[in-house]
Design a protein around this motif. Structure first.
Motif: not given
Ligand code: BJ8
Length: 425
Positions: A98-100, A291-292, A406-408, A412-413
């Motif tokens: 689950g990690t980039q 956990w994004k 985390d680019e998007d 997303l927020r």
């Protein structure tokens, strides 16, 4: 990081430089996402400790067991029956993917337009940064989606891999195929461990794995309360840790957490105000440390109260009947239970649609977020049917397609804010 750990990682062939980068990146992220939460149950202290020492004590335990002759079997999918592994006195470990961090490493070999879960898992092996992979004697893959299936072929060039064939339909012919696969897996594990799986060992391991399922069911049931007594992030973490922690210890810790959280319910205590919008997340699994989406939702003012996911209800909703019987009878019961996992790799897969609607009602949600890993075509296409099923029931839906980067996050927020605005009571 102790000297002992560094020595152990070096012995395992870990790329220490890359590994240091990964280990240094995790604490600030964890602090921001987890430790910043207010009013967390004290029982989460155990899970904080596990993450804080993610490549330490548990790996040491597995190494010690391996030195004593125990076989460690690593898996990536909830279709691989832990009961069989445990019945042979081997140890199952669900690998994190689950990690980039490991994604660019994988992209040196795999096509970029592959789902992040596949790239992350492959990158861990290619980059030699996961001590769980390095400790394992065998990785068990499956033929669920095409991307995974072909990745496992390449992974087999680097590590011993065995593949279970998961059928794509739920017909009797498919069930028979799967029963044969479960039987073949038992033989593979017996050969690998040199231990015979007896009826007695199998019923014991079945009870143990069911106890873990019961503990997680209990935890999820607490999330039906309003106000919700535990955050979605914390519940997700407990589920993620249960994939690789010692099974008996995990049962104890999850039940201890439940004792505390149930008291909160009795006292009407919650982590979010009672009017907080309640959200069900459905879709691709969220392997640790992914956990994004939970973080975005819960910092935007929602409470995630359930995950219809393999790191969620699909993992533990169904128990294997504990009737005992011969090895063959028990294996049949195990195989049949696993065929009740409604993964999008099946066609048709209407049971998953029913599950989502049922869970939305049971957890009294105000909306569903369909979570799709980019390039996961099975879940993306099934989302069309999910959308129709929820529209029919008048349940609001937000469809999200993302990866581990985390680019998007900003985009997303914005979408999450708009969705919450719509469903707010
Ligand atoms: S039973 S959901 S754990 S396969 S997200 S790798 S499907 S392209 S993870 Fe899964 Fe087993 Fe099914 Fe569950 Fe492929 Fe999609 Fe990636 Fe996926």
């Amino acid at each position: 990081m102790t000297t002992d750990n560094r020595q152990m990682w070096a012995e395992l062939g870990i790329d220490l430089k890359k590994h240091d980068m990964l280990m240094n990146a995790l604490p600030p992220i964890y602090k921001e996402i987890y430790l910043s939460q207010k009013n967390r149950p004290q029982g989460m202290g155990f899970f904080d400790f596990v993450v804080g020492d993610i490549h330490g004590i548990r790996v040491q335990e597995l190494r010690q067991d391996a030195k004593n002759g125990t076989i460690v079997v690593a898996t990536y999918c909830v279709f691989v029956p832990d009961e069989i592994v445990l019945a042979a006195d081997a140890i199952p470990v669900g690998l994190c993917a689950g990690t980039q961090f490991s994604v660019p490493i994988a992209e040196e070999v795999l096509p970029r337009n592959t789902c992040a879960l596949i790239k992350s898992s492959f990158g861990f092996k290619l980059g030699r940064i996961c001590p769980y992979v390095q400790t394992s004697h065998l990785i068990v893959g499956e033929t669920t989606c095409d991307g995974k299936k072909k990745m496992f072929e390449i992974l087999a060039e680097y590590h011993p891999v065995y593949i279970m064939e998961v059928p794509n339909k739920k017909t009797q012919r498919s069930r028979d195929l799967w029963r044969g696969e479960v039987l073949a897996f038992k033989e593979v594990i017996e050969k690998k461990t040199g231990n015979k799986i007896t009826a007695d060992r199998l019923i014991k391991s079945t009870r143990l794995v069911n106890d873990r399922r019961r503990a997680l069911q209990r935890l999820y049931n607490t999330r039906k309360a309003n106000p919700v007594p535990i955050s979605g992030k914390d519940a997700l973490l407990a589920t993620q840790v249960s994939f690789y922690d010692d099974v008996s210890r995990c049962i104890k810790q999850v039940n201890a957490l439940c004792d505390e959280v149930e008291k909160r319910i009795a006292n009407g205590e919650g982590v979010f105000p009672a009017k907080t919008p309640r959200v069900l997340i459905s879709g691709s699994p969220m392997a640790i440390p992914n956990w994004k989406l939970h973080h975005i939702l819960e910092t935007a003012g929602a409470a995630v109260v359930c995950e219809e996911s393999c790191i969620g209800t699909r993992m533990f909703s169904d128990l294997v009947p504990e009737k005992g019987g011969t090895v063959e009878e028990q294996l049949k019961a195990i195989a049949d239970r696993y065929m009740q996992i409604h993964c999008a790799c099946f066609t048709p897969n209407d049971e998953r649609l029913d599950d989502i609607v049922r869970l939305a009602r049971e957890y009294k949600v105000d909306g569903v977020v369909h979570y799709n890993l980019q390039f996961c075509h099975t879940y993306a296409n099934e989302a069309v049917k999910v959308e129709k099923a929820l529209a029919k029931e008048g349940i609001p839906l937000l469809r999200v397609e993302t990866d581990y980067s985390d680019e998007d996050a900003g985009q997303l927020r914005t979408r999450v804010d708009a969705f919450l605005e719509m469903i707010r009571r």
